[in-house]
Write a protein that holds these residues in place. Sequence first.
Motif, short mmCIF file in Angstrom:
data_model
loop_
_atom_site.label_atom_id
_atom_site.label_comp_id
_atom_site.label_asym_id
_atom_site.label_seq_id
_atom_site.Cartn_x
_atom_site.Cartn_y
_atom_site.Cartn_z
N ASP A 221 24.86 58.82 38.98
CA ASP A 221 24.41 59.08 37.59
C ASP A 221 24.84 60.45 37.10
OD1 ASP A 221 22.84 60.89 39.30
OD2 ASP A 221 20.94 60.56 38.22
N ALA A 222 25.79 60.91 37.49
CA ALA A 222 26.41 62.17 37.05
C ALA A 222 27.97 61.97 36.65
CB ALA A 222 26.57 63.65 37.90
N ILE A 223 28.40 60.62 36.74
CA ILE A 223 29.51 60.42 36.38
C ILE A 223 29.49 60.24 34.88
CG2 ILE A 223 31.31 58.51 36.57
CD1 ILE A 223 30.49 58.10 39.51
N ASP A 224 30.49 60.95 34.23
CA ASP A 224 30.56 60.86 32.79
C ASP A 224 31.73 59.77 32.51
OD1 ASP A 224 29.13 63.22 31.98
OD2 ASP A 224 30.58 64.24 33.14
N ALA A 225 32.68 59.39 32.91
CA ALA A 225 33.54 58.24 32.73
C ALA A 225 34.18 57.89 33.88
CB ALA A 225 34.31 58.59 31.55
N VAL A 226 34.72 56.56 33.76
CA VAL A 226 35.44 55.75 35.09
C VAL A 226 36.64 55.46 34.16
CG1 VAL A 226 35.66 54.06 36.50
CG2 VAL A 226 33.46 55.42 36.40
N GLY A 227 37.94 55.63 34.60
CA GLY A 227 39.22 55.23 33.77
C GLY A 227 39.91 54.47 35.06
N LEU A 228 39.99 53.22 34.49
CA LEU A 228 40.74 52.15 35.44
C LEU A 228 42.05 51.91 35.00
CD1 LEU A 228 37.96 49.45 35.71
CD2 LEU A 228 38.34 51.38 37.02
N SER A 229 43.06 51.88 36.09
CA SER A 229 44.55 51.85 35.82
C SER A 229 44.84 50.56 35.40
CB SER A 229 45.27 52.43 36.86
OG SER A 229 45.00 51.77 37.97
N HIS A 230 44.22 49.80 36.40
CA HIS A 230 44.36 48.18 36.01
C HIS A 230 43.29 47.50 36.88
CE1 HIS A 230 46.69 49.07 39.90
NE2 HIS A 230 46.82 47.69 40.00
N LEU A 231 43.40 46.30 36.93
CA LEU A 231 42.31 45.19 37.34
C LEU A 231 42.44 44.53 38.59
CD1 LEU A 231 41.20 43.83 34.05
CD2 LEU A 231 40.28 45.95 35.16
N HIS A 232 43.50 45.17 39.60
CA HIS A 232 43.49 44.53 40.80
C HIS A 232 42.40 44.99 41.72
CE1 HIS A 232 48.03 43.68 40.70
NE2 HIS A 232 47.14 42.27 40.77
N PRO A 233 41.85 44.39 42.68
CA PRO A 233 40.61 44.72 43.32
C PRO A 233 40.64 46.11 44.05
CG PRO A 233 41.07 42.65 43.81
CD PRO A 233 42.24 42.84 43.16
N ASP A 234 42.15 46.63 44.64
CA ASP A 234 42.10 47.85 45.13
C ASP A 234 41.70 49.07 44.13
OD1 ASP A 234 44.60 46.91 44.29
OD2 ASP A 234 45.51 48.68 45.33
N HIS A 235 41.84 48.92 43.02
CA HIS A 235 41.56 49.85 41.68
C HIS A 235 40.39 49.53 40.98
CE1 HIS A 235 45.76 51.46 42.16
NE2 HIS A 235 46.00 50.51 42.93
N MET A 236 39.47 48.51 41.15
CA MET A 236 38.34 48.28 40.53
C MET A 236 37.21 47.58 41.20
SD MET A 236 38.76 45.06 40.19
CE MET A 236 37.20 44.51 39.22
N ALA A 237 37.33 47.19 42.30
CA ALA A 237 36.31 46.56 42.95
C ALA A 237 34.92 46.86 43.13
CB ALA A 237 36.74 45.92 44.33
N ASP A 238 34.92 48.19 43.35
CA ASP A 238 33.79 48.84 43.61
C ASP A 238 33.06 49.15 42.32
OD1 ASP A 238 33.89 48.44 46.24
OD2 ASP A 238 33.30 50.51 46.65
N VAL A 239 33.41 49.10 41.24
CA VAL A 239 32.65 49.37 39.85
C VAL A 239 31.60 48.36 40.15
CG1 VAL A 239 32.59 48.95 37.54
CG2 VAL A 239 34.73 49.88 38.61
N SER A 240 31.54 47.47 40.83
CA SER A 240 30.29 46.45 41.04
C SER A 240 29.32 47.11 41.80
CB SER A 240 30.70 45.27 41.82
OG SER A 240 31.49 44.39 41.20
#
Length: 262
Positions: A55-74
């Motif tokens: 809850d201290a994260i101010d922003a997340v930047g995703l380079s692209h949408l392959h799972p090894d770069h975005m899966a844990d946003v879930s």
Amino acid sequence: MRLTVVGCAGSFPGPESAASCYLVQADDGTGRTWNLVLDLGSGAFGALQRYVEPDAIDAVGLSHLHPDHMADVSGLYVYLKYSPEPLARRQVTVHGPFGTASRLGEAYGLEPGESLGDHLAVHAWQPGRPVRVGPMTVVPVAVEHPLPAYGVRVSGPAEDDAGRTVTLAYTGDTDACAGLDDLAQGVDVLLAEAAFLEGRDTVRGIHLTGRRAGEAAERGGVGRLVVTHVPAWYDPEDAVSEARALFSGPVLGAYPGMVVAL
């Protein structure tokens, strides 16, 4: 400004590291620390909690949408929605390519009528348009990958002198391209993926090799090169050696927990 490597395994989590995730932090004039997470790939959300409260994260930047770069946003979404503890915030801003909101919703498995919006405020990158995260300025640059993909240049106060501005560039996944050269130009640190190995991986348009990362760093006059995103089936030192053969500056191999002060 400082970089902490949370996960650096290429394409999937390895036995020693989660997939791509990098924490970039900078302190503003009041002493408040701002937290920017670049990519949140498979296995990374657990490791990220060693370095920052979610809850201290101010922003997340995703380079692209392959799972090894975005899966844990879930995982971040679950934390923000269901944590029984009082949180400093229940919504985090996420920047990513066009279609990020729907991709994240599919990855999580939203119920009909359910929306990410109460907990993840998703915005699409606009190439070249700066995004502010406290004292940091984030500029997305389109790069070459099978999916729409962006590298980012992050500028902010130097760790040892708040009056001096430094710049970190993160390539995300890319092959050599004009966007990569734009990213690398004059930066203090280039965090470059090198998932491919010279002589073995000959397909183009997907990833860098250590050699191509080193070439980009040399062309750009980079201060330091950090090689990352090496799959578990390769030795990261091979990528580092390839880069050192082409880049005249310092070359470091990324590892979980590595901190780079800018």
